[in-house]
Design a protein around this motif. Structure first.
Motif, mmCIF file in Angstrom:
data_model
loop_
_atom_site.group_PDB
_atom_site.id
_atom_site.type_symbol
_atom_site.label_atom_id
_atom_site.label_comp_id
_atom_site.label_asym_id
_atom_site.label_seq_id
_atom_site.Cartn_x
_atom_site.Cartn_y
_atom_site.Cartn_z
ATOM 1 N N PRO A 73 3.765 -9.149 1.196
ATOM 2 C CA PRO A 73 4.503 -9.711 0.059
ATOM 3 C C PRO A 73 5.506 -8.765 -0.595
ATOM 4 O O PRO A 73 6.042 -9.096 -1.654
ATOM 5 C CB PRO A 73 3.378 -10.059 -0.915
ATOM 6 C CG PRO A 73 2.329 -9.029 -0.646
ATOM 7 C CD PRO A 73 2.376 -8.794 0.841
ATOM 8 N N ALA A 74 5.713 -7.591 -0.037
ATOM 9 C CA ALA A 74 6.785 -6.738 -0.550
ATOM 10 C C ALA A 74 8.137 -7.401 -0.269
ATOM 11 O O ALA A 74 8.273 -8.188 0.672
ATOM 12 C CB ALA A 74 6.711 -5.359 0.086
ATOM 13 N N SER A 116 7.564 -1.298 -15.462
ATOM 14 C CA SER A 116 7.676 -2.558 -16.191
ATOM 15 C C SER A 116 6.317 -3.082 -16.615
ATOM 16 O O SER A 116 5.276 -2.686 -16.101
ATOM 17 C CB SER A 116 8.373 -3.606 -15.323
ATOM 18 O OG SER A 116 7.571 -3.906 -14.191
ATOM 19 N N SER A 117 6.356 -4.000 -17.582
ATOM 20 C CA SER A 117 5.152 -4.725 -17.988
ATOM 21 C C SER A 117 4.903 -5.863 -17.006
ATOM 22 O O SER A 117 5.814 -6.356 -16.353
ATOM 23 C CB SER A 117 5.338 -5.287 -19.399
ATOM 24 O OG SER A 117 4.392 -6.285 -19.678
ATOM 25 N N ARG A 118 3.656 -6.295 -16.908
ATOM 26 C CA ARG A 118 3.337 -7.432 -16.035
ATOM 27 C C ARG A 118 3.573 -8.767 -16.727
ATOM 28 O O ARG A 118 3.374 -9.818 -16.131
ATOM 29 C CB ARG A 118 1.871 -7.369 -15.600
ATOM 30 C CG ARG A 118 1.546 -6.146 -14.745
ATOM 31 C CD ARG A 118 0.158 -6.283 -14.171
ATOM 32 N NE ARG A 118 -0.231 -5.096 -13.430
ATOM 33 C CZ ARG A 118 -1.331 -5.010 -12.694
ATOM 34 N NH1 ARG A 118 -2.141 -6.032 -12.609
ATOM 35 N NH2 ARG A 118 -1.638 -3.910 -12.048
ATOM 36 N N LEU A 132 0.827 -1.207 0.000
ATOM 37 C CA LEU A 132 0.000 0.000 0.000
ATOM 38 C C LEU A 132 0.861 1.257 0.000
ATOM 39 O O LEU A 132 0.546 2.241 -0.675
ATOM 40 C CB LEU A 132 -0.937 -0.007 1.208
ATOM 41 C CG LEU A 132 -1.994 -1.113 1.247
ATOM 42 C CD1 LEU A 132 -2.877 -0.962 2.471
ATOM 43 C CD2 LEU A 132 -2.849 -1.083 -0.016
ATOM 44 N N THR A 133 1.947 1.252 0.776
ATOM 45 C CA THR A 133 2.820 2.427 0.797
ATOM 46 C C THR A 133 3.619 2.539 -0.489
ATOM 47 O O THR A 133 3.869 3.643 -0.984
ATOM 48 C CB THR A 133 3.775 2.369 2.003
ATOM 49 O OG1 THR A 133 4.609 1.209 1.898
ATOM 50 C CG2 THR A 133 2.999 2.306 3.305
ATOM 51 N N LEU A 134 4.007 1.402 -1.071
ATOM 52 C CA LEU A 134 4.804 1.437 -2.295
ATOM 53 C C LEU A 134 3.990 1.940 -3.482
ATOM 54 O O LEU A 134 4.515 2.660 -4.344
ATOM 55 C CB LEU A 134 5.353 0.038 -2.603
ATOM 56 C CG LEU A 134 6.350 -0.541 -1.603
ATOM 57 C CD1 LEU A 134 6.700 -1.968 -1.979
ATOM 58 C CD2 LEU A 134 7.613 0.312 -1.539
ATOM 59 N N ALA A 158 2.084 -6.514 -6.923
ATOM 60 C CA ALA A 158 0.635 -6.344 -6.929
ATOM 61 C C ALA A 158 0.263 -5.298 -5.871
ATOM 62 O O ALA A 158 0.952 -5.174 -4.858
ATOM 63 C CB ALA A 158 -0.070 -7.679 -6.636
ATOM 64 N N PRO A 159 -0.796 -4.516 -6.105
ATOM 65 C CA PRO A 159 -1.744 -4.596 -7.222
ATOM 66 C C PRO A 159 -1.162 -4.185 -8.563
ATOM 67 O O PRO A 159 -1.751 -4.447 -9.603
ATOM 68 C CB PRO A 159 -2.855 -3.635 -6.788
ATOM 69 C CG PRO A 159 -2.183 -2.653 -5.897
ATOM 70 C CD PRO A 159 -1.155 -3.437 -5.143
#
Length: 676
Positions: A578-579, A604-606, A521-523, A560-561
């Motif tokens: 999960p960071a 980046s692309s996913r 969320l912070t990222l 993600a997200p």
């Protein structure tokens, strides 16, 4: 015999949507809202396989009367909307193949078929196809109903303007029509565009009627080539005789190809000299191939390919590009040892719709060049797993591969965007991944002078609103572009260390003072300023004895997200899974900068997973200057974020105070308020 003369008059709701040029839910809305009106939607004539079927004439009349839809030519195109998929499977396949055969017959004769009797149609089919290689038996199978289907073929050709367009439109409905041999192996439009463009661009200059070869008898790639050329040319096909091969031959004949029949040897034909081979493994006509069989087929093609011919082979990346068992490595190395492999490319997943997770690889073969035992012999390789195959990517990849196919071209004379040159002896000796052995290069799409002007203009605009941001001296540089390497490869080489996030209990997290906690969320900026989570240092030490702190310069990222990353300049923070964190090691090259890694991750692309994301490397001579410039930009961004947070807090507090009556704003334009 296909005795279903009334069936072509039925359509489903999906057919109505396609005919009216609207989305499927729109038709359901029309049906509901028009009930009880002066023009209700036509009632269903039948119900088959759980679906309502409507009389086509009723639907066309309703669309014309109400003006619904976006197709002014609804009546002219209505014949193409007939729901052939409502027919029982065996009769449906016979009807589709019969229609295709009649359309090819019409294209060959250039004459209407309506009014001809069943025997007349069979006689014409015998004249056009005396050896029954493409259409004779399919027209015979229509039996007494052949004249009905002939009228339908005429109507389809009229609606599509040409028999070829009608054939292509019919084949394009392979999912609806149950043509499983096509649906199971058809490629995405982007892949077809790439391969067809490559085949056309590789055609020798001045070749008015080039020969294209489909060794497995599949038509999809050749049809895509025909769509790009004014003249289709000549196609060489094997005489296989199965339904899928016959359907492929009909498609090519309808599109104007001149067919040369060649006896098949183990399913593949020996291409003629000077031809361009397009081979899809596996395909509708050569289904169910395993990785060893794909490699064997590729080897058979190389062994029979004339010296002046070239080939484009597409197949599973597991066989063509990735790590393979040692037992298969020898067979793949034999092909590489021939000296004919010009390029090896791995494409992104999703280009094989029937197997969306399956990646594809492409091999480009040409005339032999040099001695493969020499360290000067090189093969172009490219990894596009993390690159969307859009129009720009297709253009640049085709340009790269055409340049790589030219043995007379100096590799340094072309600015490659995707491809790089690997030593062929290295590829021969490895059973590992063929396209990620070394770094890749990326060519900038804008010339250096223009980029210099843009950067200076952006610095000027930013400095006007952000005091303290001093622009560096910028001048045009080397147009060859920076080197890039995938994130996973950097970890494999030991230049980056992956540090997993800590598993924290939510009850231990709070706001206020404490150790800063990085979360997704912070990222990603979802957490509002002031709402970031922290953890008490003593709590962290007691509850998580194996917990890890960040170090200054760590890159904190999440996938993600959406991909996001920041550089932790101060360190001594906590990363919550999960960071994760990436930490540069002592072996990292000087041009591997944390700020650039974070920027590359964030943009980046996913596609393909985070380990495939390309990370640019800055030239060593530029590392210090770039690091200083990015540090200045990061500081300006922090100051701007603080100002934005202060303005957000000011606005919120002002609204709360004014609406509660606690504060009164004085309107300086009103003297009475000034006096009060």
């Amino acid at each position: 015999m296909v005795a279903l003369t009334a069936a072509p008059a039925l359509v489903t709701l999906s057919d109505v949507a396609a005919l009216a040029h609207v989305q499927r839910p729109v038709v359901s809305m029309w049906r509901t809202r028009s009930a009880g009106s002066a023009h209700p939607f036509p009632a269903a004539a039948q119900r088959r396989d759980g679906r309502d079927a409507f009389l086509l004439e009723d639907v066309v009349a309703w669309l014309e009367a109400t003006g619904h839809g976006n197709n002014p030519a609804v009546r002219q195109e209505s014949v193409a909307a007939t729901a052939l998929d409502l027919l029982p499977e065996a009769e449906r396949l016979a009807a589709v193949d019969g229609l295709l055969a009649l359309l090819v017959l019409k294209a060959q004769l250039d004459t209407p078929l309506s009014g001809l009797g069943a025997q007349d149609l069979v006689d014409l089919a015998d004249d056009v196809d005396p050896h029954d290689r493409s259409l004779h038996r399919e027209i015979v199978a229509l039996g007494a109903d052949a004249p009905v289907w002939a009228r339908h073929a005429d109507a389809l050709a009229s609606a599509a303007f040409t028999p070829a367009a009608a054939v292509n439109a019919l084949v394009a409905r392979h999912h609806r029509l149950g043509l499983e041999d096509i649906s199971s192996y058809s490629l995405h439009a982007a892949a077809l565009a790439l391969l067809a463009r490559l085949a056309v661009e590789l055609t020798p200059p001045g070749a008015n009627a080039p020969t294209f070869v489909s060794p497995d008898g599949d038509a999809e790639l050749l049809t895509a080539v025909a769509a790009l050329r004014e003249e289709p040319g000549t196609a060489t096909l094997p005489l296989l005789g199965d339904p899928a091969s016959r359907r492929a031959r009909r498609t090519l004949l309808a599109n104007g190809w001149d067919l040369i029949d060649t006896a098949a040897d183990d399913g593949l034909v020996a291409p003629p000299g000077g031809s361009t081979v397009l081979l899809h493994l596996p395909s509708a006509t050569r289904p169910g191939l395993t990785d060893p069989q794909v490699i064997d087929a590729l080897g058979a093609l190389e062994a029979t390919l004339p010296e002046d011919a070239q080939a484009i082979v597409v197949g599973p990346s597991g066989a063509l590009c990735e790590r393979i068992p040692t037992a298969l490595q020898s067979a793949r190395a034999t092909i590489l040892r021939s000296g004919r492999v010009r390029a090896i490319v791995r494409l992104p997943a999703g280009l094989w719709p029937a197997r969306t997770r399956q990646g594809l690889g492409v091999w480009l073969l040409g005339p032999r060049t040099g001695d493969v035992r020499s360290t000067d012999h090189r093969t172009a390789v490219a990894d596009l797993r993390a690159t969307p195959l859009d129009t720009a990517a297709i253009d640049d990849l085709v340009t790269d591969l055409v340049a790589a196919a030219d043995p007379s071209l100096d590799p340094l004379a072309h600015a490659f965007r995707f491809t790089r040159f690997a030593t062929t002896t290295t590829l021969i000796a490895t059973s590992a991944d063929l396209v990620t052995t070394h770094a890749t290069t990326r060519r900038p799409r804008t010339d250096p002078a223009t980029l210099t002007l843009e950067i200076n203009a952006l610095y000027g605009k930013s400095a006007a609103t952000l005091p303290g941001l001093d622009p560096p001296a910028v001048r045009p540089g080397d147009p060859s572009g920076p080197t890039a390497i995938t994130l996973g490869r950097l970890i494999e080489l030991g230049h980056l260390r992956l540090v997993q996030g800590n598993r924290l209990f939510d009850s231990d997290l709070t706001t206020g003072s404490g150790v800063r906690v990085h979360t997704p969320l912070t990222l990603t900026g979802i957490a509002l300023p002031g709402a970031e989570r922290v953890i008490d240092r003593l709590t962290f030490a007691a509850a998580y004895p194996h917990g890890r702190y960040t170090q200054p310069g760590d890159i904190i990222f999440c996938t993600a997200p959406h991909p996001a990353a920041v550089v932790d300049r101060d360190g001594f923070a906590v990363v919550a899974t999960p960071a994760r964190a990436l930490r540069l090691t002592s072996t990292a090259p000087p041009g591997l900068l944390p700020e650039i890694i974070a920027q590359a991750i964030a943009t980046s692309s996913r596609l393909g997973g985070w380990r495939l994301w390309p990370i640019p490397l800055v030239p060593t001579s530029q590392a210090n200057a770039v690091r200083s410039a990015l540090t200045d930009i990061a500081g300006a961004r922090t100051r701007a974020a603080a100002r934005l947070a202060a303005l957000e807090a000011l606005a919120a507090r002002l609204v709360d105070a004014v609406t509660s009556g606690s504060v009164t704003l004085i309107d300086t334009d009103r003297p009475d308020q000034m006096e009060g």
